[in-house]
Design a protein around this motif. Structure first.
Motif, PDB file in Angstrom:
ATOM      1  N   PHE A 262       0.834  -1.204   0.000  1.00  0.00           N
ATOM      2  CA  PHE A 262       0.000   0.000   0.000  1.00  0.00           C
ATOM      3  C   PHE A 262       0.868   1.254   0.000  1.00  0.00           C
ATOM      4  CE2 PHE A 262      -1.805   3.186   3.059  1.00  0.00           C
ATOM      5  CZ  PHE A 262      -2.641   3.821   2.148  1.00  0.00           C
ATOM      6  N   ILE A 263       1.882   1.299   0.865  1.00  0.00           N
ATOM      7  CA  ILE A 263       2.752   2.480   0.946  1.00  0.00           C
ATOM      8  C   ILE A 263       3.486   2.686  -0.379  1.00  0.00           C
ATOM      9  CG2 ILE A 263       4.804   3.429   2.080  1.00  0.00           C
ATOM     10  CD1 ILE A 263       3.859   1.945   4.627  1.00  0.00           C
ATOM     11  N   LYS A 264       3.945   1.589  -0.988  1.00  0.00           N
ATOM     12  CA  LYS A 264       4.661   1.680  -2.258  1.00  0.00           C
ATOM     13  C   LYS A 264       3.763   2.257  -3.351  1.00  0.00           C
ATOM     14  CE  LYS A 264       7.004  -1.322  -5.650  1.00  0.00           C
ATOM     15  NZ  LYS A 264       6.028  -1.181  -6.758  1.00  0.00           N
ATOM     16  N   VAL A 265       2.550   1.715  -3.483  1.00  0.00           N
ATOM     17  CA  VAL A 265       1.626   2.183  -4.521  1.00  0.00           C
ATOM     18  C   VAL A 265       1.208   3.622  -4.252  1.00  0.00           C
ATOM     19  CG1 VAL A 265      -0.667   1.844  -5.537  1.00  0.00           C
ATOM     20  CG2 VAL A 265       0.782  -0.136  -5.045  1.00  0.00           C
ATOM     21  N   PHE A 266       0.922   3.944  -2.999  1.00  0.00           N
ATOM     22  CA  PHE A 266       0.493   5.293  -2.641  1.00  0.00           C
ATOM     23  C   PHE A 266       1.568   6.311  -3.024  1.00  0.00           C
ATOM     24  CE2 PHE A 266      -0.575   8.926  -0.128  1.00  0.00           C
ATOM     25  CZ  PHE A 266      -1.949   8.877   0.039  1.00  0.00           C
ATOM     26  N   LYS A 267       2.806   6.001  -2.709  1.00  0.00           N
ATOM     27  CA  LYS A 267       3.897   6.938  -3.010  1.00  0.00           C
ATOM     28  C   LYS A 267       4.087   7.100  -4.512  1.00  0.00           C
ATOM     29  CE  LYS A 267       8.624   8.050  -1.626  1.00  0.00           C
ATOM     30  NZ  LYS A 267       9.799   7.624  -0.825  1.00  0.00           N
ATOM     31  N   GLU A 268       3.949   6.003  -5.268  1.00  0.00           N
ATOM     32  CA  GLU A 268       4.078   6.091  -6.724  1.00  0.00           C
ATOM     33  C   GLU A 268       3.024   7.000  -7.324  1.00  0.00           C
ATOM     34  OE1 GLU A 268       3.797   2.080  -8.041  1.00  0.00           O
ATOM     35  OE2 GLU A 268       5.908   1.597  -7.618  1.00  0.00           O
ATOM     36  N   VAL A 269       1.806   6.933  -6.815  1.00  0.00           N
ATOM     37  CA  VAL A 269       0.694   7.698  -7.389  1.00  0.00           C
ATOM     38  C   VAL A 269       0.664   9.130  -6.867  1.00  0.00           C
ATOM     39  CG1 VAL A 269      -1.822   7.849  -7.555  1.00  0.00           C
ATOM     40  CG2 VAL A 269      -0.693   5.629  -7.788  1.00  0.00           C
ATOM     41  N   GLU A 270       0.846   9.308  -5.561  1.00  0.00           N
ATOM     42  CA  GLU A 270       0.691  10.625  -4.937  1.00  0.00           C
ATOM     43  C   GLU A 270       1.991  11.413  -4.808  1.00  0.00           C
ATOM     44  OE1 GLU A 270      -2.189  12.037  -4.261  1.00  0.00           O
ATOM     45  OE2 GLU A 270      -3.202  10.237  -5.021  1.00  0.00           O
ATOM     46  N   GLY A 271       3.109  10.727  -4.976  1.00  0.00           N
ATOM     47  CA  GLY A 271       4.392  11.414  -4.854  1.00  0.00           C
ATOM     48  C   GLY A 271       4.831  11.649  -3.431  1.00  0.00           C
ATOM     49  N   MET A 272       4.144  11.036  -2.480  1.00  0.00           N
ATOM     50  CA  MET A 272       4.496  11.159  -1.056  1.00  0.00           C
ATOM     51  C   MET A 272       3.939   9.946  -0.324  1.00  0.00           C
ATOM     52  SD  MET A 272       1.744  14.050   0.232  1.00  0.00           S
ATOM     53  CE  MET A 272       1.957  15.112  -1.207  1.00  0.00           C
ATOM     54  N   PRO A 273       4.528   9.556   0.809  1.00  0.00           N
ATOM     55  CA  PRO A 273       3.997   8.430   1.575  1.00  0.00           C
ATOM     56  C   PRO A 273       2.699   8.813   2.293  1.00  0.00           C
ATOM     57  CG  PRO A 273       5.871   9.393   2.696  1.00  0.00           C
ATOM     58  CD  PRO A 273       5.786  10.069   1.369  1.00  0.00           C
ATOM     59  N   PRO A 274       1.937   7.817   2.747  1.00  0.00           N
ATOM     60  CA  PRO A 274       0.637   8.110   3.389  1.00  0.00           C
ATOM     61  C   PRO A 274       0.728   9.055   4.585  1.00  0.00           C
ATOM     62  CG  PRO A 274       0.810   5.773   2.869  1.00  0.00           C
ATOM     63  CD  PRO A 274       2.150   6.364   2.576  1.00  0.00           C
ATOM     64  N   ASN A 275       1.727   8.888   5.444  1.00  0.00           N
ATOM     65  CA  ASN A 275       1.808   9.753   6.632  1.00  0.00           C
ATOM     66  C   ASN A 275       2.029  11.218   6.260  1.00  0.00           C
ATOM     67  OD1 ASN A 275       1.279   8.000   8.727  1.00  0.00           O
ATOM     68  ND2 ASN A 275       3.409   7.259   8.833  1.00  0.00           N
ATOM     69  N   GLN A 276       2.800  11.441   5.207  1.00  0.00           N
ATOM     70  CA  GLN A 276       3.018  12.823   4.756  1.00  0.00           C
ATOM     71  C   GLN A 276       1.728  13.390   4.164  1.00  0.00           C
ATOM     72  OE1 GLN A 276       6.351  13.345   2.107  1.00  0.00           O
ATOM     73  NE2 GLN A 276       5.805  15.461   1.622  1.00  0.00           N
ATOM     74  N   TYR A 277       0.981  12.573   3.438  1.00  0.00           N
ATOM     75  CA  TYR A 277      -0.308  13.005   2.888  1.00  0.00           C
ATOM     76  C   TYR A 277      -1.247  13.375   4.039  1.00  0.00           C
ATOM     77  CZ  TYR A 277      -4.601  12.874   0.075  1.00  0.00           C
ATOM     78  OH  TYR A 277      -5.777  13.199  -0.565  1.00  0.00           O
ATOM     79  N   ARG A 278      -1.242  12.558   5.100  1.00  0.00           N
ATOM     80  CA  ARG A 278      -2.113  12.853   6.256  1.00  0.00           C
ATOM     81  C   ARG A 278      -1.732  14.190   6.884  1.00  0.00           C
ATOM     82  NH1 ARG A 278      -2.871   8.151  10.436  1.00  0.00           N
ATOM     83  NH2 ARG A 278      -5.046   8.124   9.706  1.00  0.00           N
ATOM     84  N   ARG A 279      -0.458  14.451   7.027  1.00  0.00           N
ATOM     85  CA  ARG A 279      -0.009  15.721   7.622  1.00  0.00           C
ATOM     86  C   ARG A 279      -0.379  16.905   6.736  1.00  0.00           C
ATOM     87  NH1 ARG A 279       4.610  12.560   8.879  1.00  0.00           N
ATOM     88  NH2 ARG A 279       5.744  13.430   7.098  1.00  0.00           N
ATOM     89  N   ALA A 280      -0.336  16.705   5.410  1.00  0.00           N
ATOM     90  CA  ALA A 280      -0.609  17.804   4.476  1.00  0.00           C
ATOM     91  C   ALA A 280      -2.087  18.127   4.365  1.00  0.00           C
ATOM     92  CB  ALA A 280      -0.046  17.449   3.097  1.00  0.00           C
ATOM     93  N   PHE A 281      -2.937  17.099   4.421  1.00  0.00           N
ATOM     94  CA  PHE A 281      -4.363  17.318   4.139  1.00  0.00           C
ATOM     95  C   PHE A 281      -5.309  16.996   5.287  1.00  0.00           C
ATOM     96  CE2 PHE A 281      -2.299  16.417   0.034  1.00  0.00           C
ATOM     97  CZ  PHE A 281      -2.621  17.569  -0.642  1.00  0.00           C
ATOM     98  N   GLY A 282      -4.786  16.402   6.348  1.00  0.00           N
ATOM     99  CA  GLY A 282      -5.655  16.073   7.477  1.00  0.00           C
ATOM    100  C   GLY A 282      -6.099  17.322   8.208  1.00  0.00           C
ATOM    101  N   SER A 283      -7.271  17.248   8.836  1.00  0.00           N
ATOM    102  CA  SER A 283      -7.791  18.404   9.574  1.00  0.00           C
ATOM    103  C   SER A 283      -7.078  18.535  10.901  1.00  0.00           C
ATOM    104  CB  SER A 283      -9.290  18.222   9.797  1.00  0.00           C
ATOM    105  OG  SER A 283      -9.543  17.037  10.507  1.00  0.00           O
TER     106      SER A 283
END
Length: 277
Positions: A256-277
């Motif tokens: 999951f982390i590998k695919v997420f990073k390939e598509v979004e350009g960042m790992p899931p935890n970084q995405y959470r920090r960027a877009f989480g409320s």
């Protein structure tokens, strides 16, 4: 019945598309048109919801009944009309666009597009709202009129097929229905075989049809659905990455982390920090 409305040029001149002249004819057997090359400087869309009519194209008379439609590009020769003995129920729009739209590119090249469309996609209600806004025109309705026309074109892009096309409308409905089931239950351990069974086609035919209709393979579609669910969970919950991977249908959190990073350009935890409320 003959209802039609002419709209003033919109105050904002950068709408993607905007209706100029639109109407709804039923029980109007006198409806016939013959326009010379270069006469009409706008696109002309007609959708038939009942009755019978015809168009002439390249010397051929094409029968146009319920569930069929046509679009003429700007400046094209046009000849069409209602059957006097069984007048069609036709909804139509003359419109202009500011940019090239996918549905209209082929129309421009062919000097006319003749197609079948899915009657169950809500097009009548979209037209009815356009008619209400046109009958009671106010300037603040312009964005909505533009959006409704774009919705019509987008709906046809997904739910129409050339008269001599290779994928009948019932096949398109079957594949899209399967896609909706997969999207709604993307956490399940889907295989090509289990996805194909939803449509009743063999694996080979399902894969080929899915690519044509959805523009991607079933596995790519499934991955996109799982990633969308994972992104929502990342920004709206405090679940761990491993829990989110499992809840979105990924068997291993590392994958999951590998695919997420390939598509979004960042790992899931970084995405959470960027877009989480």
């Amino acid at each position: 019945m003959k209802k039609q409305w002419v709209l003033p040029t919109p105050s904002f001149n950068k709408y993607v598309c905007y209706p100029e002249f639109l109407g709804h004819y039923t029980d109007f057997p006198q409806h016939t048109e013959r326009r010379g090359e270069g006469f009409l400087n706008s696109y002309n869309l007609h959708l038939i919801f009942g009755g019978e009519g015809y168009v002439f194209h390249d010397g051929e008379r094409i029968q146009m009944g319920k569930g069929r439609g046509f679009i003429y590009p700007r400046g094209a020769y046009q000849q069409y009309g209602s059957d006097p003995s069984e007048p069609w129920d036709v909804r139509w729009i003359h419109f202009k666009t500011e940019i090239s739209l996918p549905l209209l590119e082929e129309v421009d090249q062919s000097r006319g597009s003749f197609f079948t469309f899915d009657l169950g996609t809500g097009l009548e209600s979209i037209f009815d709202e356009m008619y209400r806004l046109s009958a009671n025109y106010e300037t603040h309705s312009e964005p909505r009129l533009s959006a409704l026309l774009y919705e019509v074109l987008g709906t046809l892009l997904q739910n129409s097929e050339p008269l001599h096309g290779s994928v009948p409308m019932e096949v398109r409905r079957s594949i899209r229905s399967a896609a909706d089931v997969i999207h709604g239950a993307c956490e399940r351990p889907w295989t090509l075989d289990s996805m194909a069974r939803l449509s009743g086609y063999s694996n080979y035919h399902f894969l080929r049809l899915f690519r044509v209709i959805m523009g991607k393979t079933p596995n790519r579609f499934l991955t996109d659905c799982r990633l969308a669910r994972a992104k929502l969970l990342l920004v709206s919950s405090e679940l761990s990455v491993a829990q989110i991977a499992q809840g979105a249908g990924f068997s291993q959190s590392s994958y999951f982390i590998k695919v997420f990073k390939e598509v979004e350009g960042m790992p899931p935890n970084q995405y959470r920090r960027a877009f989480g409320s």
